[in-house]
Motif scaffolding. Structure first.
Motif, mmCIF file in Angstrom:
data_model
loop_
_atom_site.group_PDB
_atom_site.id
_atom_site.type_symbol
_atom_site.label_atom_id
_atom_site.label_comp_id
_atom_site.label_asym_id
_atom_site.label_seq_id
_atom_site.Cartn_x
_atom_site.Cartn_y
_atom_site.Cartn_z
ATOM 1 N N ASN A 189 18.451 1.796 4.514
ATOM 2 C CA ASN A 189 19.637 0.934 4.626
ATOM 3 C C ASN A 189 19.288 -0.544 4.786
ATOM 4 N N GLU A 190 18.011 -0.874 4.896
ATOM 5 C CA GLU A 190 17.612 -2.266 5.095
ATOM 6 C C GLU A 190 17.939 -3.110 3.849
ATOM 7 N N GLU A 191 18.146 -4.404 4.108
ATOM 8 C CA GLU A 191 18.450 -5.335 3.021
ATOM 9 C C GLU A 191 17.190 -5.828 2.328
ATOM 10 N N SER A 192 16.075 -5.747 3.010
ATOM 11 C CA SER A 192 14.819 -6.259 2.471
ATOM 12 C C SER A 192 13.683 -5.375 2.930
ATOM 13 N N LEU A 193 12.647 -5.272 2.118
ATOM 14 C CA LEU A 193 11.485 -4.479 2.479
ATOM 15 C C LEU A 193 10.826 -5.029 3.741
ATOM 16 N N LEU A 194 10.917 -6.357 3.937
ATOM 17 C CA LEU A 194 10.323 -6.969 5.118
ATOM 18 C C LEU A 194 11.080 -6.644 6.391
ATOM 19 N N SER A 195 12.276 -6.065 6.252
ATOM 20 C CA SER A 195 13.040 -5.650 7.425
ATOM 21 C C SER A 195 12.642 -4.249 7.904
ATOM 22 N N LYS A 253 14.193 2.998 -2.236
ATOM 23 C CA LYS A 253 15.630 2.734 -2.257
ATOM 24 C C LYS A 253 15.938 1.296 -1.856
ATOM 25 N N VAL A 254 15.219 0.800 -0.852
ATOM 26 C CA VAL A 254 15.429 -0.582 -0.399
ATOM 27 C C VAL A 254 15.050 -1.565 -1.501
ATOM 28 N N VAL A 255 13.939 -1.296 -2.179
ATOM 29 C CA VAL A 255 13.483 -2.173 -3.263
ATOM 30 C C VAL A 255 14.499 -2.199 -4.399
ATOM 31 N N CYS A 256 14.936 -1.032 -4.829
ATOM 32 C CA CYS A 256 15.866 -0.953 -5.961
ATOM 33 C C CYS A 256 17.179 -1.663 -5.653
ATOM 34 N N ARG A 257 17.675 -1.462 -4.435
ATOM 35 C CA ARG A 257 18.941 -2.117 -4.089
ATOM 36 C C ARG A 257 18.769 -3.627 -4.016
ATOM 37 N N ALA A 258 17.652 -4.102 -3.447
ATOM 38 C CA ALA A 258 17.412 -5.540 -3.341
ATOM 39 C C ALA A 258 17.369 -6.213 -4.707
ATOM 40 N N LEU A 259 16.920 -5.473 -5.717
ATOM 41 C CA LEU A 259 16.801 -6.030 -7.067
ATOM 42 C C LEU A 259 18.024 -5.755 -7.930
ATOM 43 N N GLY A 260 19.034 -5.141 -7.374
ATOM 44 C CA GLY A 260 20.219 -4.827 -8.160
ATOM 45 C C GLY A 260 19.952 -3.806 -9.241
ATOM 46 N N CYS A 265 0.842 -1.198 0.000
ATOM 47 C CA CYS A 265 0.000 0.000 0.000
ATOM 48 C C CYS A 265 0.883 1.256 0.000
ATOM 49 N N ASP A 266 0.394 2.335 -0.618
ATOM 50 C CA ASP A 266 1.209 3.548 -0.786
ATOM 51 C C ASP A 266 1.152 4.497 0.409
ATOM 52 N N ASP A 267 0.463 4.107 1.508
ATOM 53 C CA ASP A 267 0.457 4.965 2.692
ATOM 54 C C ASP A 267 1.891 5.139 3.207
ATOM 55 N N ASN A 268 2.334 6.387 3.330
ATOM 56 C CA ASN A 268 3.692 6.728 3.799
ATOM 57 C C ASN A 268 4.808 6.246 2.861
ATOM 58 N N TRP A 269 4.450 5.818 1.660
ATOM 59 C CA TRP A 269 5.451 5.328 0.699
ATOM 60 C C TRP A 269 6.302 6.486 0.199
ATOM 61 N N ASP A 270 7.632 6.337 0.290
ATOM 62 C CA ASP A 270 8.503 7.424 -0.154
ATOM 63 C C ASP A 270 9.797 6.864 -0.744
ATOM 64 N N LEU A 271 10.728 7.771 -1.040
ATOM 65 C CA LEU A 271 11.946 7.395 -1.755
ATOM 66 C C LEU A 271 12.850 6.477 -0.926
ATOM 67 N N LEU A 272 12.796 6.590 0.403
ATOM 68 C CA LEU A 272 13.610 5.698 1.238
ATOM 69 C C LEU A 272 13.129 4.252 1.113
ATOM 70 N N ASP A 273 11.811 4.075 1.035
ATOM 71 C CA ASP A 273 11.256 2.733 0.833
ATOM 72 C C ASP A 273 11.646 2.205 -0.552
ATOM 73 N N VAL A 277 7.742 1.786 -8.046
ATOM 74 C CA VAL A 277 9.043 2.462 -8.040
ATOM 75 C C VAL A 277 9.601 2.547 -9.452
ATOM 76 N N ILE A 278 10.483 3.517 -9.628
ATOM 77 C CA ILE A 278 11.326 3.597 -10.822
ATOM 78 C C ILE A 278 12.763 3.711 -10.338
ATOM 79 N N CYS A 279 13.596 2.760 -10.730
ATOM 80 C CA CYS A 279 15.007 2.750 -10.353
ATOM 81 C C CYS A 279 15.852 3.269 -11.507
ATOM 82 N N GLU A 280 17.093 3.683 -11.200
ATOM 83 C CA GLU A 280 17.930 4.296 -12.224
ATOM 84 C C GLU A 280 18.463 3.300 -13.231
ATOM 85 N N ASP A 281 18.576 2.018 -12.854
ATOM 86 C CA ASP A 281 19.227 1.041 -13.716
ATOM 87 C C ASP A 281 18.267 0.554 -14.780
#
Length: 605
Positions: free
Chosen positions: A94-100, A57-64, A47-55, A119-123
């Motif tokens: 800084n979390e490794e997973s969204l579930l963290s 960031k975790v998704v993009c990093r987890a997916l490489g 859900c997009d409640d409180n969804w922001d760029l920090l959240d 999300v839209i990631c840079e890669d």
């Protein structure tokens, strides 16, 4: 863990992209889309409640996928279906997973799918025209290409490794490892855009390859093409993989630590441990946690974990209580395995229980979440052949009924099975509906496959007796191991040899002692062991060396039941051949076939 670039590639079908599993779907590129997480066997949205760029960031990093560019709300990439797993997600970035990250808890929300986060990631490249979907991670799945505003699938006509290589490289997923056909990762629902793709392997994009032209095809979605690519090993901890199974969601468990892969010992191994593995690999939940090297032994690699005691909710096996990494009291015949619900096996899973090895025993099939037996009504060698073939156990030798391997305790799943012998699964055979039967467990069916037959014969004694023995005990039918003594003064002393893969081979004297000799003497009906000889006391053998590092307790019924380094695995030469001297015949074996000469095959009982 710091790895050199060369070490950052490894051969495996798939790996998990995060402990909880995350993917992006319905975006124009592989690194943008609606966010979905995997939990309790299914994908669900956020859900997009409180969804922001920090959240994001975790998704993009987890997916490489590099840095986060945008955190989108209000179902920017369309509303999902099924569960909404997360709400009010608050990551530090800084979390490794969204579930963290902090959230309301899995499944707790006050949202509708019109609020699904994206999300839209840079890669990503503005010109990217291919994606991989519906696989366990972003580097394995069904291939789809983007054309004229929509995504479409690729037909598997002529689809091969070179075509998959182009897709994997285009998506920065490393080299290709597989090019599956026949909608291996499920059927697509849109257009079929490409057919008869013929890449050279060096193209920069799939659309640069020769094909039948955009939209031209003679296929159905049951022919959708897929790929499985290698992936980069991240620097942030150990990894896990399943090997030698029928697909990427079942097999022997191997973990990566300190620059090398190693196996897991099956001491205390159970479904809670297997659940952690399946979830980590985005393969659903555990259906079975077989031990005893069910999918074969690891060869040439260490045993890294032992006595694992997971609760089942941990993120990785390394989060579970266990012995110190590398400390164990196991051998590779105890390698642990898993079968996950995400397995792509055809038909119900199948196993043999109650036998002395993986290729003989009571037939059990997995259906509706539990293992059940097969009734012996109409059970014959053709039915057994399908089982043996499915388990890669060679030709069927016998199809015993009457609960020859003991009675099962669960449901009776199949009855009146009638196979031709060529089917890939018992489910493909004619028979009653699963669960419909008129049987009791005293009618449970069994099989003995060629790779599960162990014979006993005594050769080169004074009378050159040879015998084949079938032993019944504890309500089970089993076989003693193939073993003989040669070049001794009688049939109860000599060089120890075992029969394996169609030939006799010797036993290396590493760790050889009186307890090992005791098993041989008992197995051959030769009474108590008197001496365990080393250094080719009875002459050197001339063929293969079949066993090494035997560690019998002395109570085993067969030499092959003892821990050892694996059939054919050794570091010996024939001047280390082991021998025994036994007290003499004990009456336990009566030879009955003196025409069975040395080197004969393994016919039926």
């Amino acid at each position: 863990m710091n790895l050199t670039p060369k070490c950052k590639w490894y051969l495996a079908f798939v790996i998990a992209v995060s402990a909880g599993g995350v993917r992006l779907v319905d975006g124009p590129y592989n690194c943008s889309g609606r966010v979905e997480v995997y939990y309790a066997g299914q994908w669900g949205t956020v859900c997009d409640d409180n969804w922001d760029l920090l959240d994001a960031k975790v998704v993009c990093r987890a997916l490489g996928c590099g840095a986060a560019q945008k955190a989108l709300d209000q179902a920017h990439f369309g509303g999902g279906k099924g569960e909404i797993w997360l709400d009010d997600v608050e990551c530090s970035g800084n979390e490794e997973s969204l579930l963290s990250c902090s959230s309301d808890g899995l499944g707790s929300h006050n949202c509708g799918h019109f609020e699904d986060a994206g999300v839209i990631c840079e890669d990503q490249s503005a010109g990217l025209t291919v994606r991989i979907v519906d696989g366990p991670n972003h580097c394995s799945g069904r291939v789809e290409v983007y054309h004229d505003g929509s995504w479409g699938t690729v037909c598997d006509d002529n689809w091969g490794f070179l075509d998959a290589q182009v897709v994997c490289r285009e998506l920065s997923c490393g080299p290709a490892t597989e090019a599956p056909h026949q909608a291996y990762f499920g059927e697509g629902s849109g257009s079929i855009l490409l057919d008869d793709v013929a890449c050279m392997g060096s193209e920069g994009s799939l659309l640069e390859c020769n094909s039948g032209g955009i939209g031209n095809h003679n296929c159905g979605h049951d022919e959708d093409a897929s790929v499985t690519c290698m992936m980069v090993v991240p620097d942030d901890g150990p990894l896990i993989r399943l090997v030698d199974g029928p697909d990427q969601c079942s097999g022997r468990v191997e973990v990566y630590y300190a620059g090398q892969w190693g196996t897991v010992c099956d001491d205390d191994w159970d479904v809670s441990d297997a659940d952690v593995v399946c979830r980590q690999l985005s393969c659903g939940w555990a259906m079975d946690a077989p031990g005893q090297a069910w999918f074969g032994m690891g060869v040439g690699i260490p045993i890294l974990l032992d006595n694992i005691a997971c609760v089942g909710t941990e993120g990785t096996l390394f989060d579970c209580p266990s012995e110190v990494i590398g400390q164990h009291n196991c051998m590779h015949p105890e390698d642990a395995s898993v079968v996950c619900s995400g397995s792509h096996q055809t038909g119900p899973s199948i196993r043999l229980a109650g036998g002395s090895n993986n290729c003989s025993g009571r037939v059990e099939v997995f259906h509706s979440g539990q293992w059940g037996t097969v009734c012996d009504d109409d059970w014959d060698l053709k039915d057994a052949q399908v089982v043996c073939q499915a388990l890669s156990c060679g030709m069927a030798q016998e199809a015993p009924g009457r609960s020859c391997f003991g009675q099962g305790s669960g449901p009776i799943t199949l009855d009146d099975v009638s196979c031709e012998g060529t089917e890939k699964s018992l489910q493909d055979c004619i028979g009653s509906e699963p669960g419909v039967h008129n049987c009791d467990h005293n009618e449970d069916a069994g099989v003995i496959c060629a790779d599960g037959i162990f014979e006993v014969r005594i050769v080169n004694g004074p009378n050159n007796y040879s015998a084949r023995v079938k032993v019944f005990h504890s309500g089970k039918c089993d076989s003693a191991s193939r073993v003989r003594l040669v070049n001794g003064t009688n049939n109860c002393s000599g060089r120890v040899e075992v029969f394996h893969f169609g030939q006799w081979g010797t036993v290396c004297d590493d760790w050889w002692d009186l307890r090992d000799a005791q098993v041989v003497c008992r197995e051959l009906g030769c009474g108590e062991a008197q001496e365990a000889f080393r250094s080719a006391e009875f002459g050197e053998g001339s063929d293969s060396i079949s066993l090494d590092d035997l560690a019998c307790s002395g109570s085993e019924d067969s030499l092959l039941q003892c821990p050892h380094s694996g059939l054919g695995n050794h570091n010996c030469v024939h001047y280390e051949d082991a021998g025994v001297t036994c007290a003499g015949p004990s009456g336990g074996i009566q030879p009955f076939n003196s025409s069975w000469t040395q080197g004969s095959g393994s016919g039926g009982f």
